[in-house]
Design an enzyme around this catalytic site. Structure first.
Site, short mmCIF file in Angstrom:
data_model
loop_
_atom_site.label_atom_id
_atom_site.label_comp_id
_atom_site.label_asym_id
_atom_site.label_seq_id
_atom_site.Cartn_x
_atom_site.Cartn_y
_atom_site.Cartn_z
N HIS A 123 -3.44 5.95 2.93
CA HIS A 123 -4.22 4.72 2.84
C HIS A 123 -3.58 3.56 3.60
O HIS A 123 -4.25 2.81 4.32
CB HIS A 123 -4.36 4.38 1.35
N SER A 149 -11.51 -1.33 0.46
CA SER A 149 -10.16 -1.13 1.01
C SER A 149 -10.12 -1.43 2.49
O SER A 149 -9.10 -1.88 3.02
CB SER A 149 -9.71 0.32 0.79
N ASP A 167 0.84 -1.19 0.00
CA ASP A 167 0.00 0.00 0.00
C ASP A 167 0.88 1.24 0.00
O ASP A 167 2.05 1.17 -0.36
CB ASP A 167 -0.95 -0.03 1.21
#
Length: 696
Positions: free
Chosen positions: A89, A307, A51
């Site tokens: 994220h 996600s 990520d």
């Protein structure tokens, strides 16, 4: 059962871990993980977070982050930490998996003692797809011997990401290596988010990252158990996990006039409202989603999408691998599917043609795969799993058919083609590769029907425009447990009169699975009572061949199971009838206080958690009480048996056979009860008929 107490301040807001109905949620719509934590917390398992980076000094992450295993897969980063201002994220993903428990700050992760490795990927719009694909392939290669679980909350949704095209082959080859060489040949567990393009009319089967047979594609459900409003549907989805959702309302908006003499404009505007947002870690201080100063700014309160769902599954997998480190990557996929829950009875479900799940077929849907992941059920089944499924013993059987048809462009074009497949494979995944050409896929649907009659919509994406790529593979998880044998039928429909012709020259079917065998595992879960009430035929078990197992380890309530043919047992409050001549050799039960009774075959009985009674008669049996206070019962008086030990293992022998006994607190004979500790030390075991030893 004992439940680990979590006193970190944000735990009560982590509805996905323990849903008690907070903020209007439906109680119980969570990962059902609390019962697992007294035994498993992810210790010894490494989860790679592929990520936008994890900050090394976050106070709720740093203790679990292995800096030596972290790195950047991109040119713009030197290590596994965030690089760009918008690289938020990865921090949120990492916290869901392994935020530290019991440190008095923040919340906790699903597998809060797992090790994290941060593999930085630049997921910004400035990075070209080719660059990201090359970086990801390289990252997989570098972590194949390092990461047990590879968690990915990104993808190429909305476009045909094709492993059979030159630009995608590197990723396909790297994934293949991850499952063939990872974890010493057992296979790394690769998890991907299914995508957030439901409302755009997309299909996750358009991306080989999410539809690969080597990948677990994760959809999202809201805090009431329904599919999240954005979660991309697909036949390739395996399971779902909790995340947020949203709904819309029309609201009146007043636009002020440009000058004082004008009139205000009043319009109706469609407004989105989010609910059930995910609480997790954020970048430290004013960076990240939450721009408040530390410590408040160290946590995000509005993480969302698939996600957020995918890392929860990665955490559950870490718990499973701690419980059983020798599971193959295919075992993990199968266990997750077998134990997932239907949390939306009104959803669009198909019951497939399997015969071994709760007495019949398994529920599956394009929305959520086999349903909401159940951590406790998955871990219990992992503890008792008796096979090992890897690339080494994976079977792939292939069939091809020519078609040579051009569909009429009138909105009703349809063609069906069949392929006769041989017996020999217990199907886990089905894959098709179409020799099809069209300039507009938005009006196409592909439906694959198995010999058992199970229909799986492989593609339905009215929002996706563009041409269909050559040699593109699509998969379905919906046929788990079915046989390969028989006619498989593909139907291609063109529902749109748009001037784009559709030419179907032929297709290939690949069925992935295990070697078919007469040795059958019958799995029962906490849904058995519901499905048996709906379909009473599920209550009858008929099996005249092979060495067979009833595995009810995922069942929470007490079970009473006798393996004698022609008898009635009780699992999850419903009857299980063994037909005459049906012989089941092995039995495992779950967390309740259970009664297990053998038959005349050589049996293996495992009582699981709870206070269990295991009754044994004839045969050479293996008896394991599991955790709890457990008793093995014998039909005759103590004097008829010989008690011995073999390297600390208790054996009880008679003319009826030899019993090997573990994790049992007492032996009950017709004339006495003997503490197992006394039997192991061979004290107080004189043959004094009529003596009753008091155990308690």
């Amino acid at each position: 059962m004992a439940v680990t107490t979590i006193d970190d301040p944000l735990f009560d807001q982590e509805c996905y871990l323990l849903n008690t109905g907070q903020n209007g949620a439906t109680p119980g719509i969570d990962l059902n993980v609390a019962l697992v934590w007294p035994d498993y917390t992810g210790q010894g398992v490494t989860v790679g977070v592929f990520d936008t980076g994890v900050e090394y000094d976050h106070p709720d992450i740093s203790a679990n982050l292995d800096v030596s295993l972290s790195f950047s897969a991109m040119e713009n980063g030197a290590d596994g930490q965030p690089v760009l201002t918008e690289d938020n994220h990865g921090m949120a993903v990492a916290g869901e998996i392994a935020a530290v428990a019991g440190n008095g700050i923040g919340g906790v992760g699903v597998a809060y003692d797992a090790a994290l490795a941060s593999i930085y990927l630049d997921l910004s719009e400035q990075v070209e797809d080719g660059q990201l694909k090359a970086a990801f392939a390289d990252a997989l290669q570098r972590t194949v011997g390092v990461c047990d679980v590879m968690s990915n909350s990104w993808g190429f949704s909305g476009v045909f990401d094709n492993f059979n095209a030159p630009e995608g082959q590197g990723m396909g080859e790297a994934l293949s290596r991850a499952v063939s060489e990872g974890r010493g040949g057992l296979g790394a567990i690769v998890v991907f988010a299914a995508g957030n393009e439901r409302e755009e009319g997309f299909d996750a089967n358009a991306d080989n990252l999410t539809n690969s047979p080597y990948v677990i594609s994760v959809a999202a459900v809201d805090n009431t158990g329904k599919v999240s409003s954005y979660s991309t549907p697909s036949a390739s989805n395996l399971v779902a996990a909790p995340s947020n959702s949203h709904y819309y309302t029309w609201e009146t908006v007043v636009i002020p006039a440009e000058d004082e003499d004008g009139e205000d404009e009043v319009i109706q505007e469609l407004v989105s409202h989010s609910y059930g947002d995910i609480v997790t870690t954020d970048r430290v201080g004013t960076l990240g989603y939450n721009t408040a100063a530390s410590p408040e700014g160290d946590y995000a309160y509005d993480f969302s999408g698939t996600s957020a769902a995918a890392p929860l599954v990665s955490g559950v997998v870490a718990l499973m691998l701690e419980a059983d480190p020798v599971l193959g990557y295919r075992d993990v996929q199968d266990i997750l599917a077998l134990t997932a829950r239907n949390t939306d009875a009104a959803g669009d479900w198909t019951v497939n043609g399997a015969t071994t799940w709760n007495g019949g077929g398994m529920h599956a849907s394009r929305d959520v795969g086999y349903g909401l992941v159940d951590a406790t059920a998955a871990v219990r089944l992992a503890e008792t799993w008796d096979t090992q499924s890897t690339t080494e013993n994976l079977l792939v059987t292939t069939g091809e058919a020519g078609v040579g048809v051009t569909l009429p462009d009138d909105g009703t074009g349809s063609v069906s083609s069949g392929i006769a497949m041989a017996a020999g494979v217990a199907v886990e995944r089905a894959e098709i590769v179409l020799d099809l050409s069209t300039e507009d896929v938005s009006g196409l649907t592909f439906v694959l029907t198995s010999p058992a009659g199970t229909q799986s919509v492989l593609f339905d994406a009215p929002g996706m425009a563009g041409a269909y790529p050559a040699n593109f593979a699509m998969t379905s998880t919906a046929f788990l447990g079915e046989s390969s044998q028989g006619d498989w039928m593909l139907t291609v429909n063109d529902t749109k009169a748009d001037g784009a012709t559709v030419d179907l020259d032929g297709w290939t079917l690949n069925l992935y699975g295990a070697a078919a065998t007469d040795d059958t595992r019958y799995v029962y879960t906490n849904e058995y009572g519901t499905y048996a009430a709906q379909d009473p035929s599920r209550t009858l078990l008929v099996d005249l061949t092979g060495t067979d197992t009833i595995n009810a380890s995922p069942v929470t309530a007490g079970s009473a199971v006798t393996l004698a043919p022609g008898t009635v047992s009780l699992i999850d409050g419903a009857a299980v009838v063994l037909a005459p001549l049906t012989t089941i050799e092995n039995l495992a039960t779950g967390d309740g206080n259970d009664l297990l009774v053998d038959n005349d075959a050589d049996n293996s009985l495992y009582g699981g958690r709870g206070d269990d009674v295991l009754m044994t008669g004839r045969g050479d049996d293996s008896l394991d009480g599991g955790p709890g206070f457990d008793v093995v019962g014998f039909p005759n008086i103590y004097a008829d048996y010989t008690i011995g030990t073999d390297t600390g293992v208790l054996t009880v022998s008679s003319q009826a056979g030899v019993k090997t006994i573990a994790n049992v607190e007492a032996l009950s004979f017709a004339d006495r009860v003997v503490p197992a500790t006394d039997a192991l030390t061979r004290t107080d075991l004189g043959n004094t008929n009529g003596l009753l030893a008091v155990v308690g």
